[in-house]
Write a protein that holds these residues in place. Structure first.
Motif, PDB file in Angstrom:
ATOM      1  N   ARG A 122       0.836  -1.212   0.000  1.00 28.75           N
ATOM      2  CA  ARG A 122       0.000   0.000   0.000  1.00 28.75           C
ATOM      3  C   ARG A 122       0.865   1.255   0.000  1.00 28.75           C
ATOM      4  N   LEU A 123       1.978   1.248   0.744  1.00 33.97           N
ATOM      5  CA  LEU A 123       2.883   2.400   0.726  1.00 33.97           C
ATOM      6  C   LEU A 123       3.524   2.567  -0.647  1.00 33.97           C
ATOM      7  N   GLU A 170       2.293   1.543  -3.460  1.00 32.21           N
ATOM      8  CA  GLU A 170       1.213   1.933  -4.365  1.00 32.21           C
ATOM      9  C   GLU A 170       0.874   3.412  -4.203  1.00 32.21           C
ATOM     10  N   THR A 171       0.926   3.908  -2.979  1.00 27.54           N
ATOM     11  CA  THR A 171       0.570   5.298  -2.708  1.00 27.54           C
ATOM     12  C   THR A 171       1.685   6.265  -3.074  1.00 27.54           C
ATOM     13  N   TYR A 172       2.915   5.940  -2.714  1.00 27.93           N
ATOM     14  CA  TYR A 172       4.010   6.890  -2.867  1.00 27.93           C
ATOM     15  C   TYR A 172       4.923   6.649  -4.061  1.00 27.93           C
ATOM     16  N   ILE A 173       4.929   5.462  -4.627  1.00 24.84           N
ATOM     17  CA  ILE A 173       5.808   5.192  -5.759  1.00 24.84           C
ATOM     18  C   ILE A 173       5.020   5.165  -7.064  1.00 24.84           C
ATOM     19  N   SER A 174       4.072   4.225  -7.160  1.00 25.04           N
ATOM     20  CA  SER A 174       3.277   4.124  -8.378  1.00 25.04           C
ATOM     21  C   SER A 174       2.003   3.327  -8.111  1.00 25.04           C
ATOM     22  N   SER A 205      -6.639   0.819  -6.431  1.00 20.67           N
ATOM     23  CA  SER A 205      -6.665   1.024  -4.983  1.00 20.67           C
ATOM     24  C   SER A 205      -8.121   1.128  -4.517  1.00 20.67           C
TER      25      SER A 205
END
Length: 94
Positions: free
Chosen positions: A60-61, A63-67, A79
Motif C-alpha cells: 500500500r505504501l 502503491e501510494t508513494y511510488i506508483s 486502490s
C-alpha cells in the motif's frame, strides 16, 4: 458484471492475496525453527499475521508513494478508493 460486483471482487482479491502471501512466508519462516510442537501452530499463526501485515502495508505504501501500478502486488491494480465511479474519495467534501 455489474460495477458493485466488480468492486466486491476487487476488495476480496486485495484481501486474500496478502493473507496467502503471509501464510506462505510464515510457513517457510517457521519450518526452519525447531520448537516444542505445542507452540508450532502458535508460531506459524503469529508469523503469518506478521508477514501478512508487513506485506499489505509495504505494498500500500509503494502503491501510494511510488506508483499506483504496484497495486497488482495485491492481486488487483486499483486502490480501494477507485473501485466505483461514485466513490466518496472522488467527491471532495469541504
Amino acid at each position: 458484471m455489474s460495477q458493485a460486483v466488480a468492486a466486491l471482487w476487487a476488495s476480496i482479491v486485495r484481501t486474500l492475496v496478502p493473507i496467502i502471501v503471509g501464510a506462505v512466508l510464515g510457513f517457510f519462516a517457521s519450518s526452519n525453527i525447531q520448537i516444542d510442537p505445542e507452540f508450532e501452530n502458535l508460531l506459524s499463526g503469529a508469523l503469518t499475521a506478521l508477514f501478512t501485515t508487513l506485506y499489505y502495508v509495504a505494498v500500500r505504501l509503494f502503491e501510494t508513494y511510488i506508483s499506483p501500478k504496484l497495486g497488482w502486488l495485491l492481486g488487483y491494480a486499483k486502490s480501494p478508493d477507485n473501485y466505483t465511479a461514485d466513490s466518496p474519495a472522488k467527491h471532495k467534501v469541504d
